[in-house]
Motif scaffolding. Structure first.
Motif, PDB file in Angstrom:
ATOM      1  N   VAL A   7      -0.199  -9.382   9.653  1.00  0.00           N
ATOM      2  CA  VAL A   7      -0.254  -9.167   8.209  1.00  0.00           C
ATOM      3  C   VAL A   7       0.358  -7.816   7.839  1.00  0.00           C
ATOM      4  N   LEU A   8       1.133  -7.823   6.748  1.00  0.00           N
ATOM      5  CA  LEU A   8       1.634  -6.593   6.146  1.00  0.00           C
ATOM      6  C   LEU A   8       0.931  -6.409   4.804  1.00  0.00           C
ATOM      7  N   LEU A   9       0.353  -5.226   4.587  1.00  0.00           N
ATOM      8  CA  LEU A   9      -0.282  -4.883   3.316  1.00  0.00           C
ATOM      9  C   LEU A   9       0.685  -4.040   2.488  1.00  0.00           C
ATOM     10  N   VAL A  10       0.872  -4.407   1.226  1.00  0.00           N
ATOM     11  CA  VAL A  10       1.659  -3.587   0.295  1.00  0.00           C
ATOM     12  C   VAL A  10       0.725  -3.238  -0.850  1.00  0.00           C
ATOM     13  N   ALA A  17      -6.504  -0.406   0.374  1.00  0.00           N
ATOM     14  CA  ALA A  17      -5.806  -0.877   1.574  1.00  0.00           C
ATOM     15  C   ALA A  17      -6.720  -0.808   2.798  1.00  0.00           C
ATOM     16  N   ARG A  18      -7.515   0.260   2.885  1.00  0.00           N
ATOM     17  CA  ARG A  18      -8.430   0.415   4.021  1.00  0.00           C
ATOM     18  C   ARG A  18      -9.509  -0.671   4.004  1.00  0.00           C
ATOM     19  N   VAL A  19     -10.050  -0.961   2.820  1.00  0.00           N
ATOM     20  CA  VAL A  19     -11.078  -1.998   2.696  1.00  0.00           C
ATOM     21  C   VAL A  19     -10.500  -3.363   3.057  1.00  0.00           C
ATOM     22  N   ASN A  20      -9.308  -3.655   2.540  1.00  0.00           N
ATOM     23  CA  ASN A  20      -8.678  -4.950   2.824  1.00  0.00           C
ATOM     24  C   ASN A  20      -8.387  -5.119   4.316  1.00  0.00           C
ATOM     25  N   ARG A  21      -7.936  -4.040   4.944  1.00  0.00           N
ATOM     26  CA  ARG A  21      -7.687  -4.093   6.388  1.00  0.00           C
ATOM     27  C   ARG A  21      -8.974  -4.425   7.139  1.00  0.00           C
ATOM     28  N   ALA A  22     -10.076  -3.760   6.760  1.00  0.00           N
ATOM     29  CA  ALA A  22     -11.347  -3.996   7.443  1.00  0.00           C
ATOM     30  C   ALA A  22     -11.808  -5.442   7.252  1.00  0.00           C
ATOM     31  N   LEU A  23     -11.645  -5.983   6.046  1.00  0.00           N
ATOM     32  CA  LEU A  23     -12.036  -7.368   5.790  1.00  0.00           C
ATOM     33  C   LEU A  23     -11.186  -8.338   6.617  1.00  0.00           C
ATOM     34  N   LEU A  24      -9.894  -8.100   6.653  1.00  0.00           N
ATOM     35  CA  LEU A  24      -8.993  -8.981   7.401  1.00  0.00           C
ATOM     36  C   LEU A  24      -9.310  -8.967   8.885  1.00  0.00           C
ATOM     37  N   VAL A  33      -0.238  -5.236  10.825  1.00  0.00           N
ATOM     38  CA  VAL A  33       0.838  -4.588  11.579  1.00  0.00           C
ATOM     39  C   VAL A  33       1.510  -3.467  10.792  1.00  0.00           C
ATOM     40  N   GLY A  34       1.214  -3.372   9.494  1.00  0.00           N
ATOM     41  CA  GLY A  34       1.815  -2.311   8.705  1.00  0.00           C
ATOM     42  C   GLY A  34       1.184  -2.230   7.339  1.00  0.00           C
ATOM     43  N   SER A  35       1.304  -1.049   6.720  1.00  0.00           N
ATOM     44  CA  SER A  35       0.775  -0.845   5.376  1.00  0.00           C
ATOM     45  C   SER A  35       1.771  -0.005   4.592  1.00  0.00           C
ATOM     46  N   ALA A  36       2.155  -0.508   3.421  1.00  0.00           N
ATOM     47  CA  ALA A  36       3.140   0.174   2.579  1.00  0.00           C
ATOM     48  C   ALA A  36       2.511   0.513   1.236  1.00  0.00           C
ATOM     49  N   ALA A  37       2.977   1.608   0.619  1.00  0.00           N
ATOM     50  CA  ALA A  37       2.412   2.055  -0.647  1.00  0.00           C
ATOM     51  C   ALA A  37       3.404   1.955  -1.792  1.00  0.00           C
ATOM     52  N   SER A  38       4.560   1.337  -1.561  1.00  0.00           N
ATOM     53  CA  SER A  38       5.573   1.220  -2.604  1.00  0.00           C
ATOM     54  C   SER A  38       6.436  -0.005  -2.335  1.00  0.00           C
ATOM     55  N   ALA A  40       9.711   0.030  -2.050  1.00  0.00           N
ATOM     56  CA  ALA A  40      10.725   0.390  -1.062  1.00  0.00           C
ATOM     57  C   ALA A  40      10.160   0.325   0.351  1.00  0.00           C
ATOM     58  N   GLN A  41       8.955   0.882   0.539  1.00  0.00           N
ATOM     59  CA  GLN A  41       8.331   0.825   1.865  1.00  0.00           C
ATOM     60  C   GLN A  41       8.005  -0.609   2.262  1.00  0.00           C
ATOM     61  N   GLY A  42       7.514  -1.383   1.307  1.00  0.00           N
ATOM     62  CA  GLY A  42       7.171  -2.772   1.595  1.00  0.00           C
ATOM     63  C   GLY A  42       8.385  -3.578   2.008  1.00  0.00           C
ATOM     64  N   ASP A  43       9.505  -3.380   1.307  1.00  0.00           N
ATOM     65  CA  ASP A  43      10.731  -4.098   1.641  1.00  0.00           C
ATOM     66  C   ASP A  43      11.201  -3.726   3.044  1.00  0.00           C
ATOM     67  N   ALA A  44      11.188  -2.426   3.352  1.00  0.00           N
ATOM     68  CA  ALA A  44      11.651  -1.967   4.660  1.00  0.00           C
ATOM     69  C   ALA A  44      10.773  -2.514   5.784  1.00  0.00           C
ATOM     70  N   LEU A  45       9.443  -2.484   5.587  1.00  0.00           N
ATOM     71  CA  LEU A  45       8.539  -2.958   6.637  1.00  0.00           C
ATOM     72  C   LEU A  45       8.600  -4.472   6.787  1.00  0.00           C
TER      73      LEU A  45
END
Length: 230
Positions: A7-10, A17-24, A33-38, A40-45
């Motif tokens: 899973v990739l979180l954007v 994001a931390r809560v969602n990761r823990a739930l998942l 496998v990755g977490s993006a905050a924008s 641009a970061q989401g597209d790259a990841l």
């Protein structure tokens, strides 16, 4: 074990994001496998990591997640994308679905609903390679369409929950207890047991008894192919 899901979180809110990761990651077969905050970061990841599933916010600092989803689809990126956002207006929901989002969660949501999202993603994944031809039942599974058997189901058996339980049982390589399967799909032990017993009655599951030191047999369930004879 259930099928592994990468899973990739954007999501631009670090706490969310931390809560969602823990739930998942309550599901041992789910790996963030990755977490993006924008955008641009989401597209790259997304391009670098090729995740199985992307959980995407709408309101991001450098643009809209809906625009990013449209960009991915235009580029031929067909990864399953689900929107997890506070944007609850009908226009945003319709636009997300039009751009190919397969699910849409409005914050705040429950851990059980997020587990259902992951289960729906697993149920949509191809059984074989992407180049195979699909019959109608496979197409219906991919589209998330439940067979119209709700009228014939016993009272208290929901067709969507039944499909989640059946999918989890199919993915399990060994017999499982109602408690273990319930944890995988976000159901209580009693609810999971009720659905598993229904699958036994209709011939889609087999019940095994495992005897321990206490002398009381444990009930274990496993998937049974409809053409099994033994």
């Amino acid at each position: 074990m259930p099928l592994p899901v990468r899973v990739l979180l954007v999501e631009d809110d670090v706490r969310v994001a931390r809560v969602n990761r823990a739930l998942l990651e309550r599901d041992s077969a789910v790996h963030v496998v990755g977490s993006a905050a924008s955008c641009a970061q989401g597209d790259a990841l997304a391009r670098a990591l090729a995740p199985d599933l992307i959980l995407l916010d709408v309101h991001l600092p450098d643009g809209s997640g809906l625009g990013l989803l449209h960009h991915w689809r235009a580029a031929g990126i067909l990864t399953d994308v689900a929107l997890i956002t506070a944007a609850d207006d009908e226009a945003s929901v319709r636009l997300a679905l039009a751009h190919g989002a397969f699910d849409y969660l409005v914050k705040p949501f429950t851990g059980a609903r997020l587990a259902e999202l992951v289960a729906r993603h697993r149920a949509r994944r191809p059984v074989s390679g992407g180049g195979s031809r699909l019959d109608q039942s496979e197409l219906d599974r991919l589209l998330g369409i439940t067979p119209s058997t709700a009228e014939s189901l016993p009272r208290g058996i929901d067709p969507h929950t039944l499909e989640r339980v059946a999918a989890a049982l199919r993915e399990s390589p060994a017999s499982v207890s109602a408690e273990d399967l319930g944890e995988r799909v976000g159901l209580s032990r009693v609810t999971a047991w009720r659905y598993l017993e229904h699958l036994v009655r209709v011939g889609e599951a087999r019940l095994d008894h495992q005897y321990g030191q206490s002398g009381r047999p444990a009930k274990l369930y496993r998937h049974q192919q409809t053409d099994e004879t033994g």
